[in-house]
Design a protein around this motif. Structure first.
Motif, PDB file in Angstrom:
ATOM      1  N   ARG A  90       0.840  -1.182   0.000  1.00  0.00           N
ATOM      2  CA  ARG A  90       0.000   0.000   0.000  1.00  0.00           C
ATOM      3  C   ARG A  90       0.888   1.248   0.000  1.00  0.00           C
ATOM      4  O   ARG A  90       1.473   1.594   1.030  1.00  0.00           O
ATOM      5  N   HIS A  93      -0.465   7.867   0.064  1.00  0.00           N
ATOM      6  CA  HIS A  93      -1.159   8.764  -0.861  1.00  0.00           C
ATOM      7  C   HIS A  93      -1.350  10.165  -0.291  1.00  0.00           C
ATOM      8  O   HIS A  93      -1.640  11.098  -1.041  1.00  0.00           O
ATOM      9  N   ASP A 118      -6.676  -0.031   9.686  1.00  0.00           N
ATOM     10  CA  ASP A 118      -6.344  -0.806   8.492  1.00  0.00           C
ATOM     11  C   ASP A 118      -7.641  -1.341   7.913  1.00  0.00           C
ATOM     12  O   ASP A 118      -8.241  -2.280   8.459  1.00  0.00           O
ATOM     13  N   SER A 121      -9.148  -0.954   1.898  1.00  0.00           N
ATOM     14  CA  SER A 121      -8.438  -0.162   0.882  1.00  0.00           C
ATOM     15  C   SER A 121      -7.424   0.807   1.462  1.00  0.00           C
ATOM     16  O   SER A 121      -6.425   1.121   0.814  1.00  0.00           O
ATOM     17  N   PHE A 122      -7.655   1.299   2.684  1.00  0.00           N
ATOM     18  CA  PHE A 122      -6.826   2.352   3.246  1.00  0.00           C
ATOM     19  C   PHE A 122      -6.264   1.949   4.603  1.00  0.00           C
ATOM     20  O   PHE A 122      -6.902   1.227   5.365  1.00  0.00           O
ATOM     21  N   SER A 123      -5.066   2.459   4.891  1.00  0.00           N
ATOM     22  CA  SER A 123      -4.444   2.355   6.213  1.00  0.00           C
ATOM     23  C   SER A 123      -4.084   3.757   6.681  1.00  0.00           C
ATOM     24  O   SER A 123      -3.509   4.538   5.909  1.00  0.00           O
ATOM     25  N   THR A 124      -4.420   4.076   7.933  1.00  0.00           N
ATOM     26  CA  THR A 124      -4.164   5.399   8.486  1.00  0.00           C
ATOM     27  C   THR A 124      -3.184   5.290   9.648  1.00  0.00           C
ATOM     28  O   THR A 124      -3.332   4.420  10.509  1.00  0.00           O
ATOM     29  N   SER A 142      -1.832   8.527   5.192  1.00  0.00           N
ATOM     30  CA  SER A 142      -2.762   7.516   4.708  1.00  0.00           C
ATOM     31  C   SER A 142      -2.133   6.759   3.551  1.00  0.00           C
ATOM     32  O   SER A 142      -1.433   7.339   2.704  1.00  0.00           O
ATOM     33  N   GLN A 144      -2.874   3.550   0.544  1.00  0.00           N
ATOM     34  CA  GLN A 144      -3.992   2.973  -0.194  1.00  0.00           C
ATOM     35  C   GLN A 144      -3.550   1.808  -1.057  1.00  0.00           C
ATOM     36  O   GLN A 144      -2.473   1.842  -1.684  1.00  0.00           O
ATOM     37  N   VAL A 145      -4.385   0.781  -1.105  1.00  0.00           N
ATOM     38  CA  VAL A 145      -4.162  -0.309  -2.049  1.00  0.00           C
ATOM     39  C   VAL A 145      -4.201   0.269  -3.464  1.00  0.00           C
ATOM     40  O   VAL A 145      -5.102   1.053  -3.786  1.00  0.00           O
ATOM     41  N   ALA A 147      -5.207   1.188  -7.019  1.00  0.00           N
ATOM     42  CA  ALA A 147      -6.520   1.048  -7.653  1.00  0.00           C
ATOM     43  C   ALA A 147      -6.425   1.431  -9.125  1.00  0.00           C
ATOM     44  O   ALA A 147      -5.616   2.276  -9.514  1.00  0.00           O
ATOM     45  N   TRP A 268       0.085  15.261  -1.289  1.00  0.00           N
ATOM     46  CA  TRP A 268      -0.726  14.222  -1.902  1.00  0.00           C
ATOM     47  C   TRP A 268       0.116  13.573  -2.996  1.00  0.00           C
ATOM     48  O   TRP A 268       0.670  14.265  -3.857  1.00  0.00           O
TER      49      TRP A 268
END
Length: 321
Positions: A90, A93, A118, A121-124, A142, A144-145, A147, A268
């Motif tokens: 991941r 992002h 977790d 799609s997202f981990s914070t 954050s 993200q997987v 996409a 970002w």
């Protein structure tokens, strides 16, 4: 192509020193429970905190370079994001950080990473960089997987001269051996080449514009690790964010009346980036007020892809002479 690691022994040494700073030592993990006082039975959630230890570059003023702490926070947070066995890594992002106190370059930094969430799609993550028992920087990030599909567009990259036609910042300082920043700049792992020239470092800009362009690149090759390249981009992004405001007001960093410090920093990450290849920072300062200046940058790879967006607000005070 990425930089040739054999191009310069000095360049290789400077980049290796940066890589060593980003190679944090993991000290351990612990489970943490958040409860709402005064009732200890009212649990708001459980999460894991992992602590890392990092060192610092020496600077002429003894304060840690903010980009270094941000980059180390990216590495610390990213190391706690572990994908499922059949899931790709991941990538980061976004990040949002606040500078709280000056860092002391003589002391190590502890990075406390809170694994907040977790999802599918997202981990914070939330990271606190700590010295003397107090946070010097707090950052949320954050991941993200990867996409595919969905909307896809970007602003066009501005047309500017190629970096090979421009003067490196190191050459601008080479003729100033008495300047304490000269040797510090000479040891940087990142090459900066200003399209509009390096005038804001030594004398006011003739044209008072709040817009500038800067090419940046690591001066030797980097390992093939996307998290590391994101961290080096984060590191480099703290170099020039307030320069457009300085130019706009006809000031130079050598002006003894000027007080400058980063306050907060947001990024970002849009598309993959290699920081051993040239990236262009398209920088502008849309506002300055109340002793603070806002800087924003679109970051482009040399082939025109928008790889990141950066926004920073900083203190820009002008004291009486």
């Amino acid at each position: 192509m990425p930089n040739d690691p054999a191009a310069s022994d000095d360049a290789r040494a400077h980049v290796d020193r940066l890589l060593a700073l980003l190679d944090l030592e993991e000290l351990g993990s612990a489970e943490v429970t958040i409860s709402s006082a005064p009732d200890p039975e009212s649990r708001l959630g459980d999460f894991t905190t992992t602590v890392f230890l990092g060192q610092s570059h020496k600077t002429p003023h003894g304060r840690i370079f903010g980009g270094q702490v941000l980059a180390q926070c990216v590495i610390a947070a990213g190391r706690t994001v572990t994908p499922a066995p059949d899931e790709p890594a991941r990538p980061i992002h976004s990040l949002h950080g606040y500078f709280m106190r000056p860092g002391d370059d003589r002391m190590p930094i502890r990075f406390s990473v809170e694994q907040m969430m977790d999802g599918r799609s997202f981990s914070t993550r939330r990271v606190h960089a700590i010295q003397y028992g107090r946070p010097i920087l707090s950052m949320s990030a954050s991941f993200q997987v990867p996409a595919t599909g969905g909307l896809d567009h970007q602003d066009d990259m501005p047309e500017v001269p190629a970096p090979e036609s421009l003067t490196p910042l190191t050459e601008a300082f080479a003729g100033r051996p008495d300047d304490p920043r000269s040797s510090y700049v000479a040891q940087r792992a990142v090459d900066l080449r200003h399209v509009e020239g390096h005038v804001s470092y030594a004398r006011p800009d003739v044209e008072r514009t709040a817009h500038q362009h800067v090419w940046m690149r690591a001066i030797a090759s980097l390992p093939d690790d996307p998290l590391l390249h994101a961290a080096v981009l984060t590191y480099a992004s703290d170099y020039g964010m307030l320069e457009p405001s300085i130019r706009r007001h006809g000031l130079a960093f050598d002006d003894r009346r000027l007080r400058v410090a980063s306050l907060d920093h947001a990024m970002w990450f849009h598309r993959p980036v290699r920081m051993d290849e040239w990236v262009l920072f398209d920088l502008v300062s849309p506002s300055a007020q109340g002793g603070r200046s806002l800087g924003q940058a679109g970051v482009y790879s040399a082939d025109g892809r928008r790889v990141a967006t950066v926004i920073q607000e900083g203190m820009t005070r002008v004291k009486d002479a």
